[in-house]
Design a protein around this motif. Structure first.
Motif, PDB file in Angstrom:
ATOM      1  N   GLU A  46      18.221  56.193  77.738  1.00 40.45           N
ATOM      2  CA  GLU A  46      18.382  54.835  77.238  1.00 40.45           C
ATOM      3  C   GLU A  46      19.274  54.802  75.999  1.00 40.45           C
ATOM      4  O   GLU A  46      19.311  55.750  75.208  1.00 40.45           O
ATOM      5  CB  GLU A  46      17.019  54.193  76.910  1.00 40.45           C
ATOM      6  N   PHE A  47      19.953  53.694  75.855  1.00 44.76           N
ATOM      7  CA  PHE A  47      20.794  53.450  74.686  1.00 44.76           C
ATOM      8  C   PHE A  47      19.904  53.211  73.474  1.00 44.76           C
ATOM      9  O   PHE A  47      18.918  52.484  73.553  1.00 44.76           O
ATOM     10  CB  PHE A  47      21.671  52.228  74.949  1.00 44.76           C
ATOM     11  N   THR A  60      19.191  49.023  70.215  1.00 43.79           N
ATOM     12  CA  THR A  60      18.194  48.534  71.139  1.00 43.79           C
ATOM     13  C   THR A  60      17.079  47.883  70.329  1.00 43.79           C
ATOM     14  O   THR A  60      16.828  48.257  69.171  1.00 43.79           O
ATOM     15  CB  THR A  60      17.661  49.672  72.024  1.00 43.79           C
ATOM     16  N   TYR A  99      31.187  55.833  75.397  1.00 41.85           N
ATOM     17  CA  TYR A  99      30.155  55.518  76.385  1.00 41.85           C
ATOM     18  C   TYR A  99      30.417  54.153  77.024  1.00 41.85           C
ATOM     19  O   TYR A  99      31.106  53.299  76.482  1.00 41.85           O
ATOM     20  CB  TYR A  99      28.771  55.534  75.736  1.00 41.85           C
ATOM     21  N   ARG A 100      29.847  53.991  78.218  1.00 48.09           N
ATOM     22  CA  ARG A 100      29.914  52.701  78.907  1.00 48.09           C
ATOM     23  C   ARG A 100      28.760  52.621  79.883  1.00 48.09           C
ATOM     24  O   ARG A 100      28.209  53.639  80.309  1.00 48.09           O
ATOM     25  CB  ARG A 100      31.242  52.538  79.633  1.00 48.09           C
ATOM     26  N   ARG A 101      28.427  51.402  80.245  1.00 47.19           N
ATOM     27  CA  ARG A 101      27.344  51.187  81.193  1.00 47.19           C
ATOM     28  C   ARG A 101      27.928  50.896  82.553  1.00 47.19           C
ATOM     29  O   ARG A 101      28.754  49.990  82.712  1.00 47.19           O
ATOM     30  CB  ARG A 101      26.471  50.011  80.743  1.00 47.19           C
ATOM     31  N   THR A 102      27.513  51.641  83.562  1.00 44.58           N
ATOM     32  CA  THR A 102      27.884  51.315  84.933  1.00 44.58           C
ATOM     33  C   THR A 102      26.764  50.469  85.523  1.00 44.58           C
ATOM     34  O   THR A 102      25.822  50.093  84.826  1.00 44.58           O
ATOM     35  CB  THR A 102      28.086  52.584  85.768  1.00 44.58           C
ATOM     36  N   THR A 103      26.815  50.221  86.793  1.00 50.76           N
ATOM     37  CA  THR A 103      25.779  49.391  87.397  1.00 50.76           C
ATOM     38  C   THR A 103      24.422  50.088  87.390  1.00 50.76           C
ATOM     39  O   THR A 103      23.379  49.440  87.422  1.00 50.76           O
ATOM     40  CB  THR A 103      26.142  49.026  88.845  1.00 50.76           C
ATOM     41  N   ARG A 105      23.756  53.367  85.476  1.00 49.03           N
ATOM     42  CA  ARG A 105      23.440  54.337  84.436  1.00 49.03           C
ATOM     43  C   ARG A 105      24.459  54.263  83.303  1.00 49.03           C
ATOM     44  O   ARG A 105      25.476  53.584  83.405  1.00 49.03           O
ATOM     45  CB  ARG A 105      23.450  55.752  85.025  1.00 49.03           C
ATOM     46  N   TRP A 106      24.151  55.003  82.235  1.00 54.55           N
ATOM     47  CA  TRP A 106      25.090  55.162  81.136  1.00 54.55           C
ATOM     48  C   TRP A 106      26.004  56.351  81.420  1.00 54.55           C
ATOM     49  O   TRP A 106      25.552  57.388  81.878  1.00 54.55           O
ATOM     50  CB  TRP A 106      24.341  55.402  79.832  1.00 54.55           C
ATOM     51  N   GLU A 107      27.282  56.174  81.140  1.00 59.69           N
ATOM     52  CA  GLU A 107      28.242  57.254  81.253  1.00 59.69           C
ATOM     53  C   GLU A 107      29.001  57.377  79.936  1.00 59.69           C
ATOM     54  O   GLU A 107      29.073  56.421  79.163  1.00 59.69           O
ATOM     55  CB  GLU A 107      29.235  57.007  82.397  1.00 59.69           C
TER      56      GLU A 107
END
Length: 121
Positions: A46-47, A60, A99-103, A105-107
């Motif tokens: 989690e972020f 968060t 970092y970035r959020r995909t549909t 998960r976090w990448e």
């Protein structure tokens, strides 16, 4: 080559504080966003907190008012000051660059190896 190395984790009692550091031994962060993530056993990563090139910060909800993210570009280091720690904060904490959020998960372009934070009750 970017290599992120976290330090500062450990065991602390409820209400205590820790400061995590993430140093980059490679090229500078540049305009990359930098973030801290955490993963507890059996849970998704989690972020926790992020900082962008304008120095805007994001958290968060569960850590707002307790954690502070900052960066020192001259030292190529990002910090996470954690105060008023709770057992629910127990996890492996990871530093990430780009970092970035995909549909699903976090990448991130780069991840650190993680540092364990354990908060005892």
């Amino acid at each position: 080559q970017v290599q992120l190395v976290e330090s500062g984790g450990g065991l602390v009692q409820t209400g205590g504080s820790l400061r995590l550091s993430c140093s980059n031994s490679g090229r500078t962060f540049g305009s990359s966003n930098m973030g801290w993530f955490r993963q507890a056993p059996g849970k998704e990563r989690e972020f926790v907190a992020g900082i962008v090139w304008t120095d805007s910060t994001y958290y968060t909800d569960s850590v707002k008012g307790r954690f502070t993210i900052s960066r020192d570009n001259a030292k190529n280091t990002v910090y996470l000051q954690m105060n008023s720690l709770e057992p629910a904060d127990t996890a492996v904490y990871y530093c990430a660059a780009g970092y970035r959020r995909t549909t699903s998960r976090w990448e991130a372009a780069y991840w650190g190896q993680g540092t364990q934070v354990t908060v005892s009750s």
